[in-house]
Design a protein around this motif. Sequence first.
Motif, PDB file in Angstrom:
ATOM      1  N   GLY A  80       0.972  -1.414   0.318  1.00 30.85           N
ATOM      2  CA  GLY A  80      -0.123   0.021  -0.028  1.00 30.85           C
ATOM      3  C   GLY A  80       1.174   1.118  -0.387  1.00 30.85           C
ATOM      4  N   ASN A  81       0.760   1.846   1.467  1.00 25.88           N
ATOM      5  CA  ASN A  81       1.467   3.136   0.564  1.00 25.88           C
ATOM      6  C   ASN A  81       2.454   3.093   1.807  1.00 25.88           C
ATOM      7  N   THR A  82       3.207   1.859   2.746  1.00 23.90           N
ATOM      8  CA  THR A  82       4.033   2.046   3.544  1.00 23.90           C
ATOM      9  C   THR A  82       5.007   1.018   2.804  1.00 23.90           C
TER      10      THR A  82
END
Length: 74
Positions: A45-47
């Motif tokens: 994801g955004n990690t």
Amino acid sequence: MNQNTGKYLIFIGLAVILIGIIVYFFADKLNWLGRLPGDIRYEKGNTRIYFPVVTMIILSLLLNLAIYLVKKFL
């Protein structure tokens, strides 16, 4: 300050200039640095988590070798 401190500062400055020249002229050929087998990379994801284990071990060995050579010849 003593005379040895001046020698060390000159050597550190020359080493920084040399590293800068290498990175400037050979940046496109050094793209493997930081992507070695054993470097931990996690993306979801955004990690993004990145921990360059093997790259840091190699850099540590090179820096230790450089420090050893400086102490031996200075």
